[in-house]
Design a protein around this motif. Structure first.
Motif, mmCIF file in Angstrom:
data_model
loop_
_atom_site.group_PDB
_atom_site.id
_atom_site.type_symbol
_atom_site.label_atom_id
_atom_site.label_comp_id
_atom_site.label_asym_id
_atom_site.label_seq_id
_atom_site.Cartn_x
_atom_site.Cartn_y
_atom_site.Cartn_z
ATOM 1 N N SER A 49 61.418 2.237 0.648
ATOM 2 C CA SER A 49 60.867 2.194 -0.706
ATOM 3 C C SER A 49 59.350 2.355 -0.694
ATOM 4 O O SER A 49 58.776 2.944 -1.612
ATOM 5 C CB SER A 49 61.253 0.872 -1.394
ATOM 6 N N ARG A 50 58.681 1.867 0.346
ATOM 7 C CA ARG A 50 57.224 2.023 0.429
ATOM 8 C C ARG A 50 56.841 3.493 0.580
ATOM 9 O O ARG A 50 55.873 3.954 -0.027
ATOM 10 C CB ARG A 50 56.676 1.202 1.598
ATOM 11 N N MET A 169 59.501 1.549 11.813
ATOM 12 C CA MET A 169 59.384 2.858 12.445
ATOM 13 C C MET A 169 60.444 3.808 11.896
ATOM 14 O O MET A 169 60.144 4.948 11.517
ATOM 15 C CB MET A 169 59.544 2.704 13.958
ATOM 16 N N LEU A 170 61.700 3.328 11.832
ATOM 17 C CA LEU A 170 62.780 4.171 11.338
ATOM 18 C C LEU A 170 62.605 4.471 9.853
ATOM 19 O O LEU A 170 62.779 5.608 9.405
ATOM 20 C CB LEU A 170 64.122 3.483 11.582
ATOM 21 N N GLY A 171 62.227 3.429 9.088
ATOM 22 C CA GLY A 171 62.054 3.633 7.655
ATOM 23 C C GLY A 171 60.913 4.581 7.340
ATOM 24 O O GLY A 171 61.020 5.421 6.436
ATOM 25 N N ILE A 179 63.686 10.759 1.342
ATOM 26 C CA ILE A 179 63.206 10.854 -0.047
ATOM 27 C C ILE A 179 63.473 12.249 -0.589
ATOM 28 O O ILE A 179 63.880 12.424 -1.745
ATOM 29 C CB ILE A 179 61.706 10.518 -0.127
ATOM 30 N N MET A 180 63.247 13.273 0.238
ATOM 31 C CA MET A 180 63.519 14.638 -0.215
ATOM 32 C C MET A 180 65.004 14.848 -0.486
ATOM 33 O O MET A 180 65.393 15.591 -1.382
ATOM 34 C CB MET A 180 63.023 15.639 0.832
ATOM 35 N N ALA A 187 66.566 5.757 -3.358
ATOM 36 C CA ALA A 187 66.006 5.001 -2.240
ATOM 37 C C ALA A 187 65.765 3.544 -2.638
ATOM 38 O O ALA A 187 66.018 2.614 -1.868
ATOM 39 C CB ALA A 187 64.708 5.642 -1.768
ATOM 40 N N LEU A 188 65.281 3.339 -3.852
ATOM 41 C CA LEU A 188 65.076 1.975 -4.343
ATOM 42 C C LEU A 188 66.409 1.249 -4.517
ATOM 43 O O LEU A 188 66.512 0.044 -4.243
ATOM 44 C CB LEU A 188 64.311 2.009 -5.661
#
Length: 433
Positions: A49-50, A169-171, A179-180, A187-188
């Motif tokens: 989400s970030r 790291m994974l996120g 996101i794309m 994602a949220l």
């Protein structure tokens, strides 16, 4: 007195070498596994989400300050309510606090995932979600020493730290691509699901315990508990030094907050998809280094050796960032940020030393104050860095943060050297033989 053939004086015995606790000993505990898994799931969703928020805001505004401001919202709320809310972990059952916080955060993030949510409402929801992380983190941190004793606490902390950094790291690394593929709102929604899963894991994996017993048998007000916790933490020279060393992260986490404008500077700023990819790589470099550093630091350095190396490791977090002033290419930047992350493993030693010095019935409030300061220092650093990057450029801002952090780290390392003896002796006494 004559010496023996071995060269040792008779009647003198060397203390057996310290033995580090193994990861297997810690993983064998079911309650720890529940805390470990739940935290990893929720953090994985948070990092996703970030990235979504960071890329979305930069695309809309093309402003490093606006991007850093929204990113800072994930760190700043503890300045206002963190110290007060953290006291809940010493007032009520810690398991209950964690479950309630997870459920509330799942609801708030689900509201963020509704398409068309206005930008001010989105910021308010982000603020509330992060605010609830203070009592959750305080309750979890206070519960962990009850599950893990001695050097098992360090091994467990290292596992959690590596998992947390691995989730980051994974996120971060996969965040741009996801996101794309799925869009920011989905994602949220995924982040909300991770909070629900974390709550379920705690419900079934952590047994009920009563609320911590107060020394006077009563239940003081939240304000009184906050004052008592502040006096405890800042009235002791050892705790005060450890807290300041932990808060050093405000300097070396700053690059993550301006990773998107840094990526734009590295790529030329023309290709949005490439910027998203490089942003994820930059954001993942430090967590990757921290995973490696935490493993090596906890596995191959003795408990007392960690405390002796803590000052040097703290300086390592900031020193590589100074070289960003030379505007190196992406590969070199990733290496520099990775090395900075390796140094961040010193937080394991600081955390273990802090536990040694804090009474069990005040751990929730003490850890809450430290955690609030950690998030606040990172948020303020990112906010200042974003504002400076608008005028100086992201590369120079990262270098200046590294130089300032290195200076502060050197001063704190000298202070720690003066007061570490008692803590080292206590760690030696409790280390498994």
């Amino acid at each position: 007195m004559a010496a023996t053939k071995s060269g040792r004086l008779p009647g003198r015995h060397r203390r057996p070498a310290e033995r580090q606790a193994t990861y297997g000993e810690v993983i064998a505990l079911g309650e720890f596994r529940a805390l470990w898994l739940g935290q990893g799931l929720s953090l994985l969703g948070d990092q996703l989400s970030r990235v979504a928020l960071s890329v979305l805001v930069f695309e809309r505004t093309d402003s490093p300050l606006a991007t850093a401001s929204v990113y800072a919202l994930t760190y700043l709320p503890p300045i206002i309510g963190g110290p007060l809310l953290a006291g809940l972990a010493d007032r009520y059952a810690r398991r209950r606090i964690m479950i309630a916080c997870d459920l509330l955060r799942a609801l708030l993030v689900a509201l963020m995932a509704i398409p068309g949510t206005s930008f001010p409402v989105l910021c308010a929801l982000v603020f509330c979600v992060v605010l609830l992380s203070a009592p959750f983190s305080a309750a979890r941190a206070a519960l962990l020493p009850e599950l893990l004793e001695g050097d098992r606490y360090v091994a467990g902390s290292a596992l959690q730290n590596m998992t947390n950094q691995g989730a980051q790291m994974l996120g971060f690394a996969a965040g741009g691509a996801l996101i794309m593929a799925m869009g920011p709102y989905r994602a949220l929604a995924l982040d909300a699901v991770t909070f629900l899963l974390s709550a379920l894991i705690i419900v079934f994996g952590v047994r009920r315990r009563p609320a911590p017993a107060q020394a006077d048998g009563g239940r003081p007000s939240m304000w009184m508990m906050t004052r008592a916790g502040a006096r405890l933490v800042f009235g002791d020279r050892r705790l005060r030094t450890l807290v300041l060393i932990a808060w050093l992260c405000g300097f070396y986490v700053l690059p993550e907050g301006i990773a998107t404008p840094y990526a734009a500077a590295l790529t030329g700023g023309d290709d949005a998809q490439r910027i998203s990819l490089v942003t994820g790589l930059l954001m993942g470099a430090m967590p990757t280094g921290t995973v490696v550093g935490a493993f090596l630091f906890s596995r191959y350095v003795s408990p007392s050796g960690r405390l002796r190396m803590m000052g040097w490791m703290a300086m390592l977090t900031c020193a590589p960032l100074v070289l960003c002033a030379l505007r190196p290419p992406l590969t070199v930047v990733l290496v520099l940020w990775f090395l900075s992350g390796v140094g961040g493993a010193y937080q394991l030693a600081a955390n273990a030393a802090f536990v040694q010095c804090v009474p069990a019935e005040q751990r929730g409030q003490a850890f809450g104050l430290v955690q609030s300061g950690l998030l606040a220092s990172q948020g303020l650093g990112i906010l200042v860095g974003g504002a400076a990057a608008d005028h100086l450029g992201p590369e120079l801002v990262v270098a200046l943060a590294g130089a300032a952090g290195l200076t502060v780290a050197a001063a704190l390392a000298a202070l720690w050297r003066r007061c570490r003896r008692e803590v080292i002796e206590r760690v030696r006494a409790e280390a498994p033989l």
